[in-house]
Design a protein around this motif. Structure first.
Motif, PDB file in Angstrom:
ATOM      1  N   ARG A  67       0.824  -1.206   0.000  1.00 61.15           N
ATOM      2  CA  ARG A  67       0.000   0.000   0.000  1.00 61.15           C
ATOM      3  C   ARG A  67       0.860   1.259   0.000  1.00 61.15           C
ATOM      4  O   ARG A  67       1.980   1.273   0.527  1.00 61.15           O
ATOM      5  N   SER A  68       0.298   2.290  -0.572  1.00 60.87           N
ATOM      6  CA  SER A  68       0.965   3.589  -0.559  1.00 60.87           C
ATOM      7  C   SER A  68       0.776   4.243   0.802  1.00 60.87           C
ATOM      8  O   SER A  68      -0.340   4.291   1.325  1.00 60.87           O
ATOM      9  N   ARG A  69       1.866   4.735   1.378  1.00 64.81           N
ATOM     10  CA  ARG A  69       1.773   5.384   2.684  1.00 64.81           C
ATOM     11  C   ARG A  69       1.459   6.862   2.578  1.00 64.81           C
ATOM     12  O   ARG A  69       1.118   7.508   3.583  1.00 64.81           O
ATOM     13  N   ALA A 170      10.329  10.231   1.743  1.00 65.28           N
ATOM     14  CA  ALA A 170      10.917   8.912   1.488  1.00 65.28           C
ATOM     15  C   ALA A 170       9.877   7.805   1.550  1.00 65.28           C
ATOM     16  O   ALA A 170      10.088   6.717   0.990  1.00 65.28           O
ATOM     17  N   GLN A 171       8.753   8.043   2.237  1.00 67.95           N
ATOM     18  CA  GLN A 171       7.710   7.028   2.314  1.00 67.95           C
ATOM     19  C   GLN A 171       6.979   6.835   0.994  1.00 67.95           C
ATOM     20  O   GLN A 171       6.138   5.945   0.878  1.00 67.95           O
ATOM     21  N   ALA A 195      -3.368   7.878   0.201  1.00 67.05           N
ATOM     22  CA  ALA A 195      -2.682   7.164   1.268  1.00 67.05           C
ATOM     23  C   ALA A 195      -3.487   5.930   1.660  1.00 67.05           C
ATOM     24  O   ALA A 195      -4.689   5.998   1.883  1.00 67.05           O
ATOM     25  N   GLY A 196      -2.812   4.780   1.738  1.00 70.33           N
ATOM     26  CA  GLY A 196      -3.466   3.536   2.087  1.00 70.33           C
ATOM     27  C   GLY A 196      -3.977   2.747   0.904  1.00 70.33           C
ATOM     28  O   GLY A 196      -4.456   1.625   1.074  1.00 70.33           O
ATOM     29  N   GLN A 197      -3.870   3.280  -0.306  1.00 73.59           N
ATOM     30  CA  GLN A 197      -4.338   2.560  -1.483  1.00 73.59           C
ATOM     31  C   GLN A 197      -3.405   1.407  -1.813  1.00 73.59           C
ATOM     32  O   GLN A 197      -2.178   1.549  -1.795  1.00 73.59           O
TER      33      GLN A 197
END
Length: 345
Positions: A67-69, A170-171, A195-197
């Motif tokens: 997931r993307s943060r 960096a995340q 975010a969260g995807q």
């Protein structure tokens, strides 16, 4: 002429008596009658496992989601469906330009705080020297020390804010959460993500067969039970497995359990698999497959009548306890005598 006929008759009687003596006085048995008597079975009820077909799926012990943060623009995606990945491997990058600008602003604040801290330290050094010479009072020295301490704290805060902003940027690098195979990676590069995807789904853990059955019947399941599997659904690799875990949660009236088996294929995760679980024992009529003939989709069994003759009758069958046996559902009863397939021909 009469003497010749008498001689022939006497010779025929001698040959007949010799043959009778060689056979022990018993008439010869016809080969077809002897073959029909061999392989006959008397059907008896037998205790078998009560197998129930259940819904089953080839999957892995766990599923990991990459997931993307942070939210932003997906600038790269380096994996596709079917790729093998290692834990910690970079697989995608999400970038938000606002984070870069914010990091630059924090850099400037940190530089200003560093300059202010340096000036406060220099003032404190001069005031301490003049205090030692009796020029400044103690209050002036205490004020300079407080200003220097505040400047150092502001510098630390500015540097922490700058580090936090840089870490947030960096995340955007998305790493594989586990070793496994990529099952889904369908977000195109250039898409705006939140975010969260989830950007990739990855298998995690060993392959298992996951079965589901109604909760009322699932009470009979326990770890260690044998589960029959359709080998043709598993590339012929295995025909049975062992229940390794029964999940305590119930969803939609269904209980889930995991079945482990050797040599499970992992190239088609999500494949439907036919499976049968044992829910107890029952009585059944079981017959070897060699006694069943199938023609035009109908099963026939040679039933031996009371006079010893055999005639074919249609029966309804189901898979038996083993691959070499079938269960008779209808057409025969306990006590019937059956002959091997083809005995009536």
């Amino acid at each position: 002429m009469r003497r010749t006929r008498a001689l022939r008759t006497a010779l025929g009687l001698a040959v007949a008596l010799a043959l009778a003596a060689c056979s022990g006085g018993q008439p010869p048995v016809a080969p077809t009658a002897r073959a029909a008597a061999e392989g006959r079975l008397v059907l008896q009820l037998r205790t078998v496992q009560d197998l129930k077909p259940v819904s089953a799926e080839l999957t892995t012990r766990d599923m990991a989601e990459a997931r993307s943060r942070i939210g932003g623009l997906l600038v790269s995606l380096s994996v596709k469906e079917g790729d093998l990945v290692r834990r910690g491997q970079p697989i995608a990058l999400v970038r938000d330009d606002r984070i870069g600008l914010l990091t630059g602003a924090y850099d400037a604040q940190a530089a200003a705080a560093s300059a202010e801290a340096a000036r406060a330290e220099a003032d404190l050094g001069r005031i301490r020297t003049l205090f030692d010479q009796g020029v400044y009072a103690q209050a002036r020295l205490d004020q300079a020390e407080a200003q220097a301490k505040a400047a150092r704290a502001q510098l630390s805060a500015a540097r922490a804010q700058r580090a936090a902003s840089a870490e947030l940027g960096a995340q955007g690098a998305i790493l594989a959460p586990a070793d496994g195979r990529v099952l889904l990676a369908d977000t195109p590069v250039g898409s705006v993500v939140s975010a969260g995807q989830s950007l990739a789904r990855i298998t995690a853990g060993p392959p298992v067969i996951r079965i589901s059955l109604p909760e009322a019947q699932a009470r009979a399941l326990k770890p260690g039970d044998i589960v029959r599997l359709a080998p043709e659904d598993l590339d012929g690799q295995t025909s049975e497995g062992i229940i390794t875990e029964v999940y305590p949660s119930v969803g939609g009236g269904q209980t889930t359990a995991d079945v482990s088996a050797p040599r499970l294929p992992v190239d088609a995760v999500g494949r439907r698999v036919r499976a049968w679980v044992s829910l107890g024992q029952r009585q059944a009529l079981v017959l070897p497959r060699s006694h069943v003939a199938t023609r035009y989709g109908i099963d026939y069994v040679a039933l031996v009548r009371a006079d010893g003759s055999a005639g074919e009758i249609p029966v309804q069958t189901a898979p038996g306890p083993s691959a070499a046996e079938v269960e008779i559902l209808s057409g025969l009863k306990a006590g019937d005598v059956v002959a091997p397939a083809g005995a009536t021909r």
